[in-house]
Design an enzyme around this catalytic site. Structure first.
Site, PDB file in Angstrom:
ATOM      1  N   GLY A   1      46.122  73.542 -10.428  1.00  0.00           N
ATOM      2  CA  GLY A   1      45.764  74.320 -11.617  1.00  0.00           C
ATOM      3  C   GLY A   1      44.422  75.024 -11.550  1.00  0.00           C
ATOM      4  O   GLY A   1      43.798  75.267 -12.581  1.00  0.00           O
TER       5      GLY A   1
ATOM      6  N   ARG B   1      69.653  74.333 -14.065  1.00  0.00           N
ATOM      7  CA  ARG B   1      68.381  75.053 -14.176  1.00  0.00           C
ATOM      8  C   ARG B   1      68.202  75.633 -15.581  1.00  0.00           C
ATOM      9  O   ARG B   1      67.121  75.590 -16.152  1.00  0.00           O
ATOM     10  CB  ARG B   1      68.340  76.222 -13.172  1.00  0.00           C
ATOM     11  CG  ARG B   1      67.899  75.815 -11.796  1.00  0.00           C
ATOM     12  CD  ARG B   1      67.768  77.022 -10.885  1.00  0.00           C
ATOM     13  NE  ARG B   1      67.564  76.576  -9.524  1.00  0.00           N
ATOM     14  CZ  ARG B   1      66.365  76.379  -8.969  1.00  0.00           C
ATOM     15  NH1 ARG B   1      65.268  76.624  -9.637  1.00  0.00           N
ATOM     16  NH2 ARG B   1      66.266  75.948  -7.741  1.00  0.00           N
TER      17      ARG B   1
ATOM     18  N   ARG C   1      58.964  76.451  -9.374  1.00  0.00           N
ATOM     19  CA  ARG C   1      60.399  76.498  -9.648  1.00  0.00           C
ATOM     20  C   ARG C   1      60.807  77.956  -9.788  1.00  0.00           C
ATOM     21  O   ARG C   1      60.115  78.733 -10.462  1.00  0.00           O
ATOM     22  CB  ARG C   1      60.758  75.803 -10.985  1.00  0.00           C
ATOM     23  CG  ARG C   1      60.449  74.343 -11.069  1.00  0.00           C
ATOM     24  CD  ARG C   1      61.270  73.496 -10.158  1.00  0.00           C
ATOM     25  NE  ARG C   1      62.697  73.486 -10.445  1.00  0.00           N
ATOM     26  CZ  ARG C   1      63.603  72.958  -9.614  1.00  0.00           C
ATOM     27  NH1 ARG C   1      63.218  72.437  -8.462  1.00  0.00           N
ATOM     28  NH2 ARG C   1      64.881  72.960  -9.932  1.00  0.00           N
TER      29      ARG C   1
ATOM     30  N   HIS D   1      50.946  85.439  -6.605  1.00  0.00           N
ATOM     31  CA  HIS D   1      51.508  85.143  -5.282  1.00  0.00           C
ATOM     32  C   HIS D   1      50.352  85.223  -4.279  1.00  0.00           C
ATOM     33  O   HIS D   1      49.591  86.191  -4.301  1.00  0.00           O
ATOM     34  CB  HIS D   1      52.576  86.200  -4.962  1.00  0.00           C
ATOM     35  CG  HIS D   1      53.218  86.051  -3.622  1.00  0.00           C
ATOM     36  ND1 HIS D   1      54.206  85.115  -3.368  1.00  0.00           N
ATOM     37  CD2 HIS D   1      53.030  86.721  -2.450  1.00  0.00           C
ATOM     38  CE1 HIS D   1      54.591  85.222  -2.103  1.00  0.00           C
ATOM     39  NE2 HIS D   1      53.897  86.187  -1.528  1.00  0.00           N
TER      40      HIS D   1
ATOM     41  N   GLU E   1      42.074  84.924  -6.062  1.00  0.00           N
ATOM     42  CA  GLU E   1      43.078  84.705  -7.115  1.00  0.00           C
ATOM     43  C   GLU E   1      42.383  84.447  -8.452  1.00  0.00           C
ATOM     44  O   GLU E   1      42.839  84.883  -9.501  1.00  0.00           O
ATOM     45  CB  GLU E   1      43.977  83.505  -6.775  1.00  0.00           C
ATOM     46  CG  GLU E   1      44.922  83.748  -5.609  1.00  0.00           C
ATOM     47  CD  GLU E   1      45.885  82.593  -5.399  1.00  0.00           C
ATOM     48  OE1 GLU E   1      46.450  82.083  -6.379  1.00  0.00           O
ATOM     49  OE2 GLU E   1      46.082  82.195  -4.234  1.00  0.00           O
TER      50      GLU E   1
HETATM   51  C1  GAR Z   1      48.091  79.451  -5.640  1.00  0.00           C
HETATM   52  O1  GAR Z   1      47.589  79.806  -4.381  1.00  0.00           O
HETATM   53  C2  GAR Z   1      49.253  80.344  -6.008  1.00  0.00           C
HETATM   54  O2  GAR Z   1      49.090  81.678  -5.598  1.00  0.00           O
HETATM   55  C3  GAR Z   1      50.377  79.691  -5.264  1.00  0.00           C
HETATM   56  O3  GAR Z   1      50.157  78.312  -5.448  1.00  0.00           O
HETATM   57  C4  GAR Z   1      48.754  78.081  -5.583  1.00  0.00           C
HETATM   58  C5  GAR Z   1      48.508  77.284  -6.854  1.00  0.00           C
HETATM   59  O4  GAR Z   1      47.170  76.876  -6.929  1.00  0.00           O
HETATM   60  N1  GAR Z   1      51.657  80.104  -5.758  1.00  0.00           N
HETATM   61  C6  GAR Z   1      52.733  80.230  -4.997  1.00  0.00           C
HETATM   62  O5  GAR Z   1      52.767  79.983  -3.813  1.00  0.00           O
HETATM   63  C7  GAR Z   1      53.962  80.703  -5.761  1.00  0.00           C
HETATM   64  N2  GAR Z   1      54.890  81.352  -4.874  1.00  0.00           N
HETATM   65  P1  GAR Z   1      46.571  76.319  -8.279  1.00  0.00           P
HETATM   66  O6  GAR Z   1      47.525  75.233  -8.802  1.00  0.00           O
HETATM   67  O7  GAR Z   1      45.243  75.733  -7.879  1.00  0.00           O
HETATM   68  O8  GAR Z   1      46.429  77.451  -9.251  1.00  0.00           O
END
Ligand code: GAR
Length: 206
Positions: free
Chosen positions: A14, A67, A93, A111, A179
């Site tokens: 998160g 789902r 998911r 992403h 991000e």
């Molecule tokens: C992030 O890097 C996000 O871009 C990736 O998971 C991580 C979550 O980090 N998402 C994916 O791979 C979705 N396809 P976080 O829980 O620390 O925000």
């Protein structure tokens, strides 16, 4: 400016949720975190939400036969709080058209690559695919969610270099940093009604 209500779906640590919480608390983002929902009981993201007095729910996808049944439970919680925008923040998911069509152009995802690179992949697989491709740059993409997984209109992208000695982990860490600015920025643009979707492209209004 209106104060939009956010519902954030998570599965893990998160840190992106945290970036959104921080932007709201710093007054950079005019929004209210209405609810955080995790499909993983031990997701640290739930802890982060609770620390900030944000309703934090665990809804186990394994409790549902289909789902769509799981998604109906998510929709119930999001709708009961009048959520304007659903943010997927490390939510692992795939969502069916049932969920996606319930929130047309009201779901964002982040992403950890420059889409369409590593489309449909997640976690470490994304970064391994980028390293295997030989690309010199990667980054992150915030996009609207459609039924086409990772294929919806792109709101913004941030670029980071791929270094010669990168591992999937080191690349992931460098991308995660950008991000954390990209996601609040995209949510802010949405909240200010500055995103205009034309076909599969997003125009950012001045
Ligand atoms: C992030 O890097 C996000 O871009 C990736 O998971 C991580 C979550 O980090 N998402 C994916 O791979 C979705 N396809 P976080 O829980 O620390 O925000």
């Amino acid at each position: 400016m209106t104060n939009i209500k956010l519902g954030v779906l998570v599965s893990g640590s998160g840190t992106n949720l945290q970036a959104i919480i921080d932007a709201v608390e710093q007054g950079v983002l005019n929004a209210e975190l209405a609810v955080v929902i995790s499909n993983k009981k031990d997701a640290y993201a739930l802890e982060r939400a609770r620390k900030h007095q944000i309703p934090a729910l665990f809804i186990n996808h394994k409790d549902y036969a289909k789902r769509e049944d799981f998604e109906q439970a998510l929709i119930k919680e999001l709708d009961s709080r009048n959520v304007d925008l659903v943010c997927l923040a490390g939510f692992m998911r795939v969502l069916t058209p049932y969920f996606v069509n319930h929130f047309p152009h009201r779901i964002l995802n982040i992403h950890p690559a420059l889409l369409p690179a590593a489309k449909g992949l997640y976690g470490e697989h994304v970064h391994q695919a980028i390293l295997d491709s030989g690309a010199k740059f990667s980054g992150c993409t915030v996009h609207f969610v459609t039924a086409d997984v990772d294929g919806g209109p792109i709101v913004l992208q941030k670029i980071v270099p791929v270094e010669d000695d990168d591992t999937p982990l080191s690349l992931a860490e460098r991308i995660l940093e950008v991000e954390h600015t990209a996601y609040p920025e995209a949510v802010k643009l949405f909240s200010e009604h500055k995103l205009e979707i034309i076909g599969n492209r997003v125009k950012i209004k001045k």
